[in-house]
Scaffold this motif. Sequence first.
Motif, short mmCIF file in Angstrom:
data_model
loop_
_atom_site.label_atom_id
_atom_site.label_comp_id
_atom_site.label_asym_id
_atom_site.label_seq_id
_atom_site.Cartn_x
_atom_site.Cartn_y
_atom_site.Cartn_z
N ILE A 32 -36.26 11.64 61.03
CA ILE A 32 -36.68 10.40 60.35
C ILE A 32 -35.47 9.51 60.12
O ILE A 32 -35.49 8.31 60.42
N ILE A 33 -34.41 10.09 59.61
CA ILE A 33 -33.18 9.33 59.36
C ILE A 33 -32.62 8.79 60.67
O ILE A 33 -32.23 7.62 60.74
N ALA A 34 -32.63 9.61 61.71
CA ALA A 34 -32.12 9.17 63.01
C ALA A 34 -32.95 8.02 63.58
O ALA A 34 -32.40 7.08 64.17
N GLU A 35 -34.26 8.08 63.41
CA GLU A 35 -35.12 7.01 63.93
C GLU A 35 -34.88 5.69 63.20
O GLU A 35 -34.82 4.63 63.82
N VAL A 36 -34.74 5.75 61.88
CA VAL A 36 -34.45 4.53 61.12
C VAL A 36 -33.12 3.94 61.59
O VAL A 36 -33.02 2.74 61.84
N HIS A 37 -32.12 4.78 61.73
CA HIS A 37 -30.81 4.30 62.16
C HIS A 37 -30.85 3.75 63.59
O HIS A 37 -30.18 2.77 63.91
N LYS A 38 -31.66 4.36 64.45
CA LYS A 38 -31.78 3.89 65.84
C LYS A 38 -32.42 2.51 65.90
O LYS A 38 -31.97 1.63 66.63
N HIS A 39 -33.49 2.31 65.13
CA HIS A 39 -34.19 1.03 65.15
C HIS A 39 -33.45 -0.06 64.37
O HIS A 39 -33.62 -1.24 64.63
N PHE A 40 -32.68 0.35 63.37
CA PHE A 40 -31.96 -0.59 62.52
C PHE A 40 -30.51 -0.13 62.37
O PHE A 40 -30.13 0.43 61.34
N PRO A 41 -29.69 -0.34 63.39
CA PRO A 41 -28.32 0.19 63.36
C PRO A 41 -27.45 -0.43 62.26
O PRO A 41 -26.43 0.13 61.91
N VAL A 43 -28.25 -0.74 59.10
CA VAL A 43 -28.54 -0.22 57.77
C VAL A 43 -27.86 1.12 57.57
O VAL A 43 -27.54 1.82 58.53
N ALA A 44 -27.65 1.44 56.32
CA ALA A 44 -27.18 2.78 55.96
C ALA A 44 -28.41 3.56 55.50
O ALA A 44 -29.22 3.05 54.73
N VAL A 45 -28.56 4.79 55.97
CA VAL A 45 -29.72 5.60 55.61
C VAL A 45 -29.27 7.04 55.44
O VAL A 45 -28.45 7.54 56.22
N ALA A 46 -29.81 7.70 54.39
CA ALA A 46 -29.42 9.08 54.12
C ALA A 46 -30.46 9.73 53.22
O ALA A 46 -31.22 9.05 52.52
N GLU A 47 -30.46 11.06 53.22
CA GLU A 47 -31.26 11.80 52.24
C GLU A 47 -30.51 11.72 50.92
O GLU A 47 -29.34 12.09 50.84
N GLY A 60 -32.82 7.21 51.10
CA GLY A 60 -32.33 5.92 50.65
C GLY A 60 -31.88 5.08 51.84
O GLY A 60 -31.28 5.59 52.78
N VAL A 61 -32.19 3.79 51.78
CA VAL A 61 -31.80 2.85 52.82
C VAL A 61 -31.11 1.67 52.14
O VAL A 61 -31.58 1.20 51.10
N ALA A 62 -30.01 1.21 52.71
CA ALA A 62 -29.29 0.06 52.16
C ALA A 62 -28.97 -0.92 53.27
O ALA A 62 -28.68 -0.52 54.40
N VAL A 63 -29.03 -2.21 52.94
CA VAL A 63 -28.73 -3.26 53.90
C VAL A 63 -27.98 -4.38 53.17
O VAL A 63 -28.22 -4.62 51.99
N VAL A 64 -27.07 -5.02 53.88
CA VAL A 64 -26.32 -6.15 53.34
C VAL A 64 -26.65 -7.36 54.20
O VAL A 64 -26.66 -7.27 55.42
N LEU A 81 -41.85 1.88 59.16
CA LEU A 81 -41.46 2.85 60.18
C LEU A 81 -41.58 4.27 59.65
O LEU A 81 -42.16 5.14 60.30
N VAL A 82 -41.08 4.52 58.46
CA VAL A 82 -41.15 5.86 57.87
C VAL A 82 -42.58 6.21 57.50
O VAL A 82 -43.05 7.33 57.74
#
Length: 102
Positions: A32-41, A43-47, A60-64, A81-82
């Motif tokens: 799930i984390i890898a897919e979010v990062h792949k579609h939205f490079p 953003v920062a994403v982590a458990e 958690g997902v963060a964007v600037v 997506l999630v």
Amino acid sequence: MIDQVYVGALTLDLLLGDVRSLKQKRSVVRPIIAEVHKHFPGVAVAETGGNDLHRRAEIGVAVVSGTAANCTQVLDQCERLVAGRPEIELLSARQRVFNDED
């Protein structure tokens, strides 16, 4: 030049399917984390929580961005997506957008 800087934060509370160990949990959460990062490079994403629970996870997902609207749009897309993953149930999602005046 950007006048404002906005930081968007998204917290997703997930209920995982038939997971009986932390190892199985990782095998669900990592893709799930890898897919979010792949579609939205960008953003920062982590458990970010529920690390000791087998069937629950917090991501958690963060964007600037230069605009609050763009932050919200990207976070909405990440949430969709999630939420579309069949092996999990999205229990809650919380978005917050901060600027440099907050």
